[in-house]
Design an enzyme around this catalytic site. Structure first.
Site, PDB file in Angstrom:
ATOM      1  CB  CYS A   1      -0.950  -0.010   1.190  1.00  0.00           C
ATOM      2  SG  CYS A   1      -2.121  -1.388   1.131  1.00  0.00           S
TER       3      CYS A   1
ATOM      4  CG  HIS B   1      -3.122   3.470   2.070  1.00  0.00           C
ATOM      5  ND1 HIS B   1      -3.628   2.998   0.884  1.00  0.00           N
ATOM      6  CD2 HIS B   1      -3.170   2.429   2.945  1.00  0.00           C
ATOM      7  CE1 HIS B   1      -3.970   1.734   1.035  1.00  0.00           C
ATOM      8  NE2 HIS B   1      -3.706   1.363   2.271  1.00  0.00           N
TER       9      HIS B   1
ATOM     10  CG  ASN C   1      -6.615  -0.797   1.397  1.00  0.00           C
ATOM     11  OD1 ASN C   1      -5.956  -0.476   0.406  1.00  0.00           O
ATOM     12  ND2 ASN C   1      -6.062  -1.138   2.545  1.00  0.00           N
TER      13      ASN C   1
HETATM   14  N1  COA Z   1     -18.355  -8.048  10.306  1.00  0.00           N
HETATM   15  C1  COA Z   1     -18.811  -8.284  11.541  1.00  0.00           C
HETATM   16  N2  COA Z   1     -18.016  -8.601  12.570  1.00  0.00           N
HETATM   17  C2  COA Z   1     -16.697  -8.656  12.345  1.00  0.00           C
HETATM   18  C3  COA Z   1     -16.152  -8.400  11.066  1.00  0.00           C
HETATM   19  C4  COA Z   1     -17.042  -8.095  10.028  1.00  0.00           C
HETATM   20  N3  COA Z   1     -16.615  -7.830   8.761  1.00  0.00           N
HETATM   21  N4  COA Z   1     -14.813  -8.525  11.139  1.00  0.00           N
HETATM   22  C5  COA Z   1     -14.509  -8.838  12.405  1.00  0.00           C
HETATM   23  N5  COA Z   1     -15.650  -8.921  13.127  1.00  0.00           N
HETATM   24  C6  COA Z   1     -15.799  -9.245  14.531  1.00  0.00           C
HETATM   25  C7  COA Z   1     -14.661 -10.068  15.065  1.00  0.00           C
HETATM   26  O1  COA Z   1     -14.874 -11.441  14.805  1.00  0.00           O
HETATM   27  C8  COA Z   1     -14.735  -9.740  16.528  1.00  0.00           C
HETATM   28  O2  COA Z   1     -15.741 -10.498  17.110  1.00  0.00           O
HETATM   29  P1  COA Z   1     -15.530 -11.186  18.539  1.00  0.00           P
HETATM   30  O3  COA Z   1     -15.325 -10.040  19.483  1.00  0.00           O
HETATM   31  O4  COA Z   1     -16.812 -11.908  18.734  1.00  0.00           O
HETATM   32  O5  COA Z   1     -14.333 -12.045  18.390  1.00  0.00           O
HETATM   33  C9  COA Z   1     -15.172  -8.286  16.566  1.00  0.00           C
HETATM   34  O6  COA Z   1     -15.765  -8.031  15.280  1.00  0.00           O
HETATM   35  C10 COA Z   1     -14.048  -7.308  16.784  1.00  0.00           C
HETATM   36  O7  COA Z   1     -12.968  -7.650  15.927  1.00  0.00           O
HETATM   37  P2  COA Z   1     -11.673  -6.772  15.862  1.00  0.00           P
HETATM   38  O8  COA Z   1     -10.716  -7.389  14.905  1.00  0.00           O
HETATM   39  O9  COA Z   1     -11.202  -6.468  17.244  1.00  0.00           O
HETATM   40  O10 COA Z   1     -12.269  -5.438  15.228  1.00  0.00           O
HETATM   41  P3  COA Z   1     -11.606  -4.034  15.110  1.00  0.00           P
HETATM   42  O11 COA Z   1     -12.336  -3.046  15.871  1.00  0.00           O
HETATM   43  O12 COA Z   1     -10.106  -4.088  15.326  1.00  0.00           O
HETATM   44  O13 COA Z   1     -11.838  -3.691  13.570  1.00  0.00           O
HETATM   45  C11 COA Z   1     -10.637  -3.681  11.493  1.00  0.00           C
HETATM   46  C12 COA Z   1     -11.284  -4.546  12.591  1.00  0.00           C
HETATM   47  C13 COA Z   1     -10.018  -4.619  10.476  1.00  0.00           C
HETATM   48  C14 COA Z   1     -11.704  -2.840  10.849  1.00  0.00           C
HETATM   49  C15 COA Z   1      -9.567  -2.765  12.134  1.00  0.00           C
HETATM   50  O14 COA Z   1      -8.726  -3.508  12.985  1.00  0.00           O
HETATM   51  C16 COA Z   1      -8.731  -2.077  11.109  1.00  0.00           C
HETATM   52  O15 COA Z   1      -9.195  -1.280  10.327  1.00  0.00           O
HETATM   53  N6  COA Z   1      -7.404  -2.366  11.079  1.00  0.00           N
HETATM   54  C17 COA Z   1      -6.551  -1.828  10.054  1.00  0.00           C
HETATM   55  C18 COA Z   1      -6.652  -2.701   8.842  1.00  0.00           C
HETATM   56  C19 COA Z   1      -6.069  -2.080   7.624  1.00  0.00           C
HETATM   57  O16 COA Z   1      -6.240  -0.915   7.390  1.00  0.00           O
HETATM   58  N7  COA Z   1      -5.372  -2.899   6.822  1.00  0.00           N
HETATM   59  C20 COA Z   1      -4.778  -2.481   5.627  1.00  0.00           C
HETATM   60  C21 COA Z   1      -3.616  -1.611   5.893  1.00  0.00           C
HETATM   61  S1  COA Z   1      -2.852  -1.136   4.405  1.00  0.00           S
END
Ligand code: COA
Length: 342
Positions: free
Chosen positions: A122, A265, A295
């Site tokens: 990215c 980004h 993304n």
């Molecule tokens: N829909 C519904 N629930 C979801 C889900 C989805 N698409 N994805 C994850 N969950 C659930 C998980 O299973 C978890 O459930 P649990 O508590 O029962 O285990 C809960 O939501 C929380 O998951 P978590 O991973 O802690 O969520 P989060 O608040 O960290 O959000 C992201 C997840 C991916 C949105 C966030 O971490 C993020 O944006 N990270 C950066 C990712 C990124 O930008 N990557 C590319 C970089 S170039």
């Protein structure tokens, strides 16, 4: 690596003169994804700001996306493809592991250009922009097309709700031209990598060992879908992006309030907002099209740039601070002025 002021020995500058973009032809909404994995529009929008993503159809390749974006940029610049010295394609999802840039060069008809791929996930577009600028500043080249393009839909596990909701396919291109040092549009840059933290976001090869002859074996395998520790990546982004931007703004003696736009980004709206808040920038100055495309990896920055150039938000002379970040881990920032076509 910090590039402000530019490399010693450099005599010229670089002008950002034109842009273009392309997207996958199939639009998929959050609700549609909910037909496949256990998710909801509300969950995805609240956590990421994403509402839709565009995915390549079965007949659309990375070279097609790149060609379309590149053609638009050439047209805006008013350049013949023949006049290009370099086609630099930032991508992590090539059609061919040996490189897709030469295919794009052929599609564009850029007969006099050398073409090669650059891989930095990215951060790829930003790294490619800075790389291209070095050829232009030294006088080795006059005209370059930098393309950021990714087709992550090929590598997403569409049954993994933690990752599949985030990504889409797209391409963006910027036409760069050599200019005099006093008209240099790339005010400064800073680039970073940290492979020690790389395992929180991977599209890695997985191999098995097979016997080749009695005394030797070889590896067979392929790439596994994207794996990500979302929370670690989030923490990385909200820590490193403000830090590198702060360093760049200080090195170039730039007050945050003097920026016309923050062009980050497009990974997550919460990351965009957190970075803006760190610099007390109004959210209206933060360019975002996450809601439409998700993304698109190396494509996000030039795709957003092109959209804002074409709808008139970005005007010639505007000062833009940009930052890319992602797998590697890799991250970087650049401060540039948009020149536009002459
Ligand atoms: N829909 C519904 N629930 C979801 C889900 C989805 N698409 N994805 C994850 N969950 C659930 C998980 O299973 C978890 O459930 P649990 O508590 O029962 O285990 C809960 O939501 C929380 O998951 P978590 O991973 O802690 O969520 P989060 O608040 O960290 O959000 C992201 C997840 C991916 C949105 C966030 O971490 C993020 O944006 N990270 C950066 C990712 C990124 O930008 N990557 C590319 C970089 S170039």
């Amino acid at each position: 690596m910090t590039g402000s002021p530019p490399l010693s020995g450099a005599t010229g500058g670089v002008a950002l003169v034109a842009s273009g973009s392309a997207r996958g032809t199939q639009q998929i909404s959050n609700s549609q994804l909910g037909q496949r994995v256990d998710t909801s529009d509300e969950w995805i929008r609240t956590r990421t700001g994403i509402g839709n993503r565009c995915i390549c159809g079965p007949d659309q390749s990375l070279a097609d996306l790149s060609h379309q974006a590149g053609t638009q940029a050439l047209s805006m610049a008013g350049w013949d493809a023949d006049s290009l010295d370099l086609v630099l394609l930032a991508t992590s999802t090539p059609d061919d592991l040996f490189g897709t840039a030469p295919k794009v060069q052929a599609l564009l008809g850029a007969r006099n250009a050398v073409a090669f791929d650059l891989t930095a996930a990215c951060s790829g577009f930003l790294f490619a922009l800075v790389t291209a600028a070095q050829f232009l500043r030294t006088g080795a080249m006059r005209r370059v097309l930098v393309i950021g393009a990714d087709q992550l839909s090929r590598w997403v596990d569409w049954d993994d709700r933690r990752t599949c909701v985030l990504f889409g396919d797209g391409a963006g291109a910027v036409a760069l031209e050599a200019t005099s040092a006093d008209r240099d549009g790339l005010v400064g840059f800073a680039l970073r990598s940290d492979g020690a933290r790389g395992n929180c976001l991977n599209l890695a090869q997985h191999n098995e060992r097979q016997t080749l002859v009695d005394s030797a074996s070889h590896q067979v395998g392929g790439y596994q879908p994207i794996s990500m520790n979302g929370q670690e990546v989030y923490k990385f982004a909200v820590r490193e992006v403000p830090a590198i931007l702060k360093q760049l703004l200080e090195a170039t003696d730039t007050a945050p309030e003097s920026l016309d736009w923050l062009l980050l980004h497009q990974a997550n709206q919460r990351i965009l907002d957190a970075v803006a808040d760190r610099f007390n920038l109004p959210h209206a100055k933060v360019l975002s099209n996450l809601a439409h495309y998700g993304n698109t990896s190396a494509a996000t920055i030039p795709l957003m740039l092109d959209e804002a150039v074409r709808d008139g938000r970005i005007q010639p002379g505007h000062r833009i601070a940009s930052s890319g970040f992602g797998a590697g881990l890799s991250w970087g920032a650049a401060l540039f002025h948009w020149q536009g076509p002459s």
